[in-house]
Structure formats: structure tokens, C-alpha cells
Design a protein around this motif. Structure first.
Motif, PDB file in Angstrom:
ATOM      1  N   GLN A 153     -43.027  37.248 -30.351  1.00  0.00           N
ATOM      2  CA  GLN A 153     -41.773  36.494 -30.332  1.00  0.00           C
ATOM      3  C   GLN A 153     -41.277  36.226 -31.749  1.00  0.00           C
ATOM      4  O   GLN A 153     -40.084  36.361 -32.043  1.00  0.00           O
ATOM      5  N   ASN A 154     -42.206  35.861 -32.644  1.00  0.00           N
ATOM      6  CA  ASN A 154     -41.823  35.606 -34.027  1.00  0.00           C
ATOM      7  C   ASN A 154     -41.317  36.884 -34.694  1.00  0.00           C
ATOM      8  O   ASN A 154     -40.347  36.856 -35.469  1.00  0.00           O
ATOM      9  N   LEU A 155     -41.945  38.001 -34.365  1.00  0.00           N
ATOM     10  CA  LEU A 155     -41.515  39.285 -34.911  1.00  0.00           C
ATOM     11  C   LEU A 155     -40.084  39.600 -34.486  1.00  0.00           C
ATOM     12  O   LEU A 155     -39.238  39.995 -35.299  1.00  0.00           O
ATOM     13  N   GLN A 156     -39.795  39.398 -33.199  1.00  0.00           N
ATOM     14  CA  GLN A 156     -38.454  39.706 -32.701  1.00  0.00           C
ATOM     15  C   GLN A 156     -37.402  38.796 -33.355  1.00  0.00           C
ATOM     16  O   GLN A 156     -36.320  39.255 -33.737  1.00  0.00           O
ATOM     17  N   ILE A 157     -37.719  37.526 -33.500  1.00  0.00           N
ATOM     18  CA  ILE A 157     -36.778  36.591 -34.135  1.00  0.00           C
ATOM     19  C   ILE A 157     -36.562  36.956 -35.601  1.00  0.00           C
ATOM     20  O   ILE A 157     -35.438  36.898 -36.120  1.00  0.00           O
ATOM     21  N   THR A 158     -37.641  37.361 -36.284  1.00  0.00           N
ATOM     22  CA  THR A 158     -37.529  37.768 -37.684  1.00  0.00           C
ATOM     23  C   THR A 158     -36.624  38.988 -37.817  1.00  0.00           C
ATOM     24  O   THR A 158     -35.817  39.087 -38.751  1.00  0.00           O
ATOM     25  N   LEU A 159     -36.736  39.922 -36.876  1.00  0.00           N
ATOM     26  CA  LEU A 159     -35.852  41.088 -36.870  1.00  0.00           C
ATOM     27  C   LEU A 159     -34.402  40.680 -36.633  1.00  0.00           C
ATOM     28  O   LEU A 159     -33.478  41.215 -37.256  1.00  0.00           O
ATOM     29  N   GLU A 160     -34.193  39.719 -35.736  1.00  0.00           N
ATOM     30  CA  GLU A 160     -32.837  39.231 -35.493  1.00  0.00           C
ATOM     31  C   GLU A 160     -32.247  38.582 -36.740  1.00  0.00           C
ATOM     32  O   GLU A 160     -31.042  38.658 -36.983  1.00  0.00           O
ATOM     33  N   LEU A 219     -24.214  43.798 -22.859  1.00  0.00           N
ATOM     34  CA  LEU A 219     -24.248  42.362 -23.158  1.00  0.00           C
ATOM     35  C   LEU A 219     -25.609  41.893 -23.661  1.00  0.00           C
ATOM     36  O   LEU A 219     -25.983  40.743 -23.479  1.00  0.00           O
ATOM     37  N   ASN A 220     -26.366  42.815 -24.291  1.00  0.00           N
ATOM     38  CA  ASN A 220     -27.679  42.461 -24.833  1.00  0.00           C
ATOM     39  C   ASN A 220     -27.527  42.231 -26.334  1.00  0.00           C
ATOM     40  O   ASN A 220     -27.917  43.054 -27.156  1.00  0.00           O
ATOM     41  N   LEU A 221     -26.942  41.080 -26.696  1.00  0.00           N
ATOM     42  CA  LEU A 221     -26.558  40.837 -28.083  1.00  0.00           C
ATOM     43  C   LEU A 221     -27.746  40.752 -29.024  1.00  0.00           C
ATOM     44  O   LEU A 221     -27.715  41.297 -30.135  1.00  0.00           O
ATOM     45  N   ASN A 222     -28.796  40.046 -28.632  1.00  0.00           N
ATOM     46  CA  ASN A 222     -29.926  39.848 -29.543  1.00  0.00           C
ATOM     47  C   ASN A 222     -30.576  41.170 -29.940  1.00  0.00           C
ATOM     48  O   ASN A 222     -30.918  41.382 -31.104  1.00  0.00           O
ATOM     49  N   THR A 223     -30.739  42.052 -28.967  1.00  0.00           N
ATOM     50  CA  THR A 223     -31.334  43.354 -29.272  1.00  0.00           C
ATOM     51  C   THR A 223     -30.359  44.215 -30.071  1.00  0.00           C
ATOM     52  O   THR A 223     -30.768  44.962 -30.969  1.00  0.00           O
ATOM     53  N   ALA A 224     -29.061  44.102 -29.773  1.00  0.00           N
ATOM     54  CA  ALA A 224     -28.054  44.829 -30.552  1.00  0.00           C
ATOM     55  C   ALA A 224     -28.108  44.410 -32.015  1.00  0.00           C
ATOM     56  O   ALA A 224     -27.993  45.244 -32.924  1.00  0.00           O
ATOM     57  N   ILE A 225     -28.296  43.122 -32.262  1.00  0.00           N
ATOM     58  CA  ILE A 225     -28.401  42.612 -33.633  1.00  0.00           C
ATOM     59  C   ILE A 225     -29.585  43.262 -34.349  1.00  0.00           C
ATOM     60  O   ILE A 225     -29.489  43.654 -35.517  1.00  0.00           O
TER      61      ILE A 225
END
Length: 551
Positions: free
Chosen positions: A78-85, A274-280
């Protein structure tokens, strides 16, 4: 129901053709209601911060949670994904190495490390990471196949590269990507005729400006004969005749450039879903390769703005030079952010500055007019709409957002005849626009005029936008007005499913229930409507209806 979100007219404006301080994301204190001394407390605080849109704060809380439990793979991923965002790819690389240590199949860990090694030209190392996630869910399939095939190409393994990219042809939504990357692979391996053949196949499936720009980027375009059109214009106007007039030869293929295009294409697909977080994240991968690319910076600003991460959006806009074609588009995004923040003074200053520099661009004053409309400052909005249209010699489809906006504020100001003229003219110019169909149809129904024609407009609007709760409400209310109560209940119940917390729609459903003899359900829905903080007039009306029904 006549409901138009701010984005409604912006989308309409785009479709009609109305003319793509560096601040750290800071926080001052941790949530007071949670103890963050424990791993669990920090984890929960991180989740709450993430839900609130405070991604940097969430990243810090989750990192704190990992200090006491570094092998917790759920928190780590989860931290990895947020860091990528957040766009901090270098820190994400560190987290990725930790993630794959405890979870060898970590999708974001393997992909991030593969992308890092591809950037460094270490294609075999990249391949060894990416091949371990090739069986992940199909929503990530395109980028995995693209990255794997180009890492193989970088290793000189031509046959395996083509075999890997060939996986995309089995999915309808990826066929264009398949032909594009197959064409680029042929170019990379100096197979000109095959490269042209594949790009022709892509054009047969998709005729879009995006594809034309991509062709211009990766191919030299030479005229076979005298031709007055620019190549990309010729593609847009007569794509079927393009290859009779122009000849393509491949440019030198840089795998970095190809990967950036892959990231961009996946970003566009994710926005559509509409998958904004992954698009980011995928757009941030592109910026990792090309940190100063104006198009990617503009996309980052747009995505962060849509995700309500305004500080990150503004930070991206600060990096777009003023002398590029992307600057004005970026400032329009900034104006949208100021509208969302209700910062009227800054918005007015920005619009005035932009109008001075771009007096012919109608979208600039339109932003301010739409802001005043949504804030119910109808007189101010009307003044600007009228000023914009005053200098227009002939109103056509590109002016519909302005004409429609003026019609809305005229109706809200009680100037119905003038409003009706604008709304009808808007519909004549744009007959398949569901918001216009809805607004005019509902206005007629609500005034008990043109009921049959109004119902036709609303049926058409529902057909064009079947999941729009406000439009479903309008059609349900139309049936209510014509005493077709069973149909009214059917559509109003659907409307409430899509917009469950709207006082007006819920009140309409209650009225329909009462007309259908369902008093208890009507009272229940009226009480729900009162809980949604309706305006004072509607509140009093609902309270009176509850009293009279309970007698």
C-alpha cells in the motif's frame, strides 16, 4: 432534474471545440483522534489520510507503521502504491526492493523495478522482473506485455519480442495497441514494409488525432506528390487516401520514447475506466523517463485535479513553460482548481490576465461565467455570457456551451421566454447532447407545457445517458406529471440508486409513492429528503406534505 455539475459544460465545451510557486505537500500535525505510537495506529491513520486525499501524509504514516513491522507486505505494498501516486519513483524503487523480498509477486514492485532497469538500458534485468507478473489481472495486461516485449527487443530477442506483443491481439480493446507496437518493433528491427503494414492496420481500426500525432513522432512523412495539406491534417481529413499521397519511413526508435507512449496510452485507457489513482501512477512513470515533458506535466495536473489533489496539480503546472502550447491549457486547469476552491478573487485575476493574452479564446471568459452560474450569481454570469456572444457574428456549434449557459441563467432568473429561445437554439445546434435535452425537456414538464415533446426529449436523453441519475429523475418526473405513476416510480427509484443523497430526487420519489397509494414509503422518503439539508422552501414544503399525509 436540471442538475449540471461544473464539469458538464467543460466537457461540452471541449466536444464543441471552444478554444493540452513550487509547493511541497505539507501537513502540520497527525490526526488527534488516533494514537500513532503503534504500528496499527499509524496504519489506520495512513488509511484515513489516503481517503482524505492527503497522499504524502498517508505515505509518512504507513512508513512509520513499517518501522515496527517491516515485513508486513500489505502495508508495504500500500505504501509503495501511494509513493508511486505521489510521483516519488526513486523512493518507490527502494520500497519495491523491500516488497519483492517478502512478496516475490508484488505487481507494483516488479513493474517499478523493471521500468527502472529499462530506463538504465539494463534490459535483461528489466525482463527478469517483468516476466514474473505477466499473469496479473487483465487491467494491467497491456503495460506488462508492452514492457516485456520491449525489454526483449532491447536484448536483441526479436522473435520473442513479437510473440510477447502478440498477446494483445486476443483482446478487442488492445488491438490498436497491438498493431502500433508491432509496427514500432518492425521499425526498431529495420523492417520498413512490415512497419507500414501494421500502422495501416492500426489506422483502419482507429482514426484519431492521437494516432496521427504518434505517426508523426515515429515516422518521417514524405509527400509522393504536391500536397497543400500538413501530413497530420491530411491524415485527419482523409485517412483512407493518406498512403496514396504520403510515404512513411521509420525514424530511429528510442525504447525510452516508446515506453513513454505506452505509459501515456495506458493512462488514457485508465481515465476512460475512471481509475484515476492508477492512471496517475502510469503518467508518473512517463515523467520518470521524461520529467520535463509538457504533455505529461499537463496530464499530471489534470489527473491530480480530478482526484482533488490540488497542490500536486498546481506543482505540475508550475513546471510548464509559458512559451509552450500547453501553457494556456494548463492555466485553464488552474482556473478549474480555483473554481473548486471557491477562490473568486484569484479566479477573476487569472481570467483577466488570460483574456489580455488570448482575447480570441472564448473558453477563458466562459470559465468565469460558469463559476458565477454554479455559485448562483446569475446576474454576474449573465453579463459575461452576453459579453462573449455580443461579438459573435454567427452562432454555431462551438458556441453551444455559452448559449446553453446563458439559457440556464435566464431560466433561473425567471426570464423564461428568452431562456427557451437559447435552449431550443442550443438543441438545434447539438441535438444529441443529453444535458441540453434534459434541461429543456424538464423545463417544459415542470411548467406543464409541451408535455408530449418534453417526454420525447427526456426519453432520448436517458437513451444517451442511461446511468445519469438526474436525467432519470427528469423522465420519472415527466411520467408523474402525466399521471403514469408506475412508470414514474420505476425511473425515480433508478434515479435514487444513482444519486442516493439528493433531496429533490428523493422528494420526487416520495410524491410518486404517495400518488401510487404507498403512504408509508412516501413518508419514509420525505424524511430521508429532510436529512439531505434541502433549501428552506423545499424543507417547508416537505414538512407540510408529511403532516397532511399522516392525518
Amino acid at each position: 432534474m436540471k442538475k449540471l455539475l461544473i464539469s458538464g459544460l467543460i466537457i461540452l465545451a471541449a466536444s464543441c471545440g471552444v478554444s493540452r510557486n513550487n509547493t511541497d505537500y505539507q501537513y502540520t500535525e497527525k490526526p488527534k483522534q488516533l494514537s500513532t505510537n503503534s504500528a496499527t495506529g499509524s496504519y489506520l491513520a495512513g488509511l484515513f489520510a489516503y481517503e482524505d486525499g492527503n497522499k504524502k501524509q498517508a505515505e509518512d504514516f504507513l512508513e512509520h507503521s513499517l518501522e515496527s513491522n517491516p515485513q508486513n507486505i500489505i502495508v508495504l505494498n500500500q505504501n509503495l502504491q501511494i509513493t508511486l501516486e505521489n510521483g516519488d519513483i526513486e523512493n518507490a524503487v527502494t520500497l519495491s526492493n523491500r516488497a519483492i523480498k517478502y512478496d516475490p509477486s508484488s505487481f507494483w514492485g516488479r513493474l517499478t523495478l523493471g521500468i527502472k532497469h529499462m530506463k538504465l538500458g539494463e534490459h535483461e534485468k528489466a525482463y527478469n522482473h517483468i516476466k514474473q507478473i505477466r499473469n496479473d489481472p487483465i487491467k494491467y495486461g497491456p503495460i506488462v506485455s508492452i514492457a516485456e516485449s520491449w525489454s526483449l527487443a532491447g536484448m536483441g530477442k526479436k522473435e520473442e519480442a513479437f510473440k510477447t506483443i502478440g498477446q494483445l491481439k486476443h483482446f478487442v480493446s488492445y488491438k490498436v495497441l497491438h498493431h502500433i507496437h508491432k509496427s514500432l518493433l518492425h521499425s526498431y528491427f529495420k523492417e520498413e514494409k512490415k512497419a507500414q503494414s501494421e500502422i495501416k492496420k492500426a489506422l483502419s481500426l482507429l482514426k484519431s488525432k492521437r494516432l496521427y500525432v504518434l505517426i508523426d513522432q515515429f515516422f518521417h512523412i514524405k509527400e509522393n506528390a504536391e500536397n497543400s495539406n500538413e501530413p497530420t491534417d491530411a491524415l485527419a481529413q482523409k485517412p483512407d487516401q493518406f498512403f496514396a499521397n504520403y510515404h512513411l519511413t521509420s525514424k530511429e526508435i528510442d525504447i525510452h520514447d516508446v515506453m513513454v507512449e505506452g505509459f501515456y496510452d495506458i493512462t488514457l485507457m485508465l481515465i476512460d475506466g475512471l481509475n484515476l489513482n492508477t492512471a496517475i501512477i502510469f503518467n508518473n512513470y512517463g515523467l520518470y523517463y521524461k520529467p520535463n515533458d509538457e504533455g505529461l506535466l499537463l496530464m499530471a495536473a489534470s489527473l491530480y485535479s480530478k482526484a482533488n489533489q490540488y497542490e500536486k496539480a498546481l506543482e505540475s503546472l508550475e513546471n510548464i513553460p509559458q512559451d509552450t502550447a500547453f501553457y494556456l491549457r494548463g492555466q485553464l486547469i488552474k482556473a478549474d482548481i480555483l473554481k473548486a476552491q471557491k477562490d473568486e478573487k484569484s479566479l477573476v485575476r487569472l481570467v483577466e490576465t488570460l483574456e489580455e493574452k488570448h482575447p480570441q479564446n472564448l473558453q477563458v471568459p466562459l470559465l468565469l461565467a460558469d463559476y458565477y452560474r454554479t455559485e448562483k450569481s446569475y446576474e454576474k454570469a449573465l453579463t459575461i455570457y452576453k459579453r462573449i456572444l455580443k461579438d459573435v457574428d454567427q452562432i454555431n456549434r462551438q458556441h453551444v456551451p455559452i448559449l446553453f449557459g446563458r439559457g440556464i441563467v435566464l431560466e433561473r432568473l425567471g426570464k423564461w421566454k428568452e431562456a427557451e429561445e437559447d435552449l431550443i437554439k442550443s438543441l438545434e445546434l447539438y441535438p444529441d447532447q443529453p444535458d441540453i435535452l434534459n434541461y429543456l425537456g424538464y423545463s417544459w414538464i415542470d411548467r406543464n407545457i409541451n408535455l408530449e415533446e418534453g417526454e420525447k426529449l427526456l426519453k432520448k436523453a436517458v437513451k444517451l445517458a442511461p446511468n445519469n441519475g438526474y436525467i432519470l429523475d427528469s423522465l420519472g418526473w415527466s411520467y408523474y406529471k402525466t399521471k403514469k405513476f408506475d412508470k414514474a416510480i420505476k425511473y425515480l427509484e433508478k434515479a435514487v440508486e444513482y444519486v442516493p443523497n439528493d433531496a429533490v430526487i428523493t422528494d420526487h420519489l416520495a410524491d410518486a409513492y404517495l400518488a401510487g397509494g404507498r403512504q408509508k414509503e412516501a413518508i419514509f422518503q420525505w424524511n430521508r429528503a429532510l436529512s439531505f439539508d434541502p433549501d428552506e422552501d423545499l424543507r417547508q414544503e416537505i414538512q407540510e406534505k408529511i403532516k397532511s399525509t399522516e392525518k
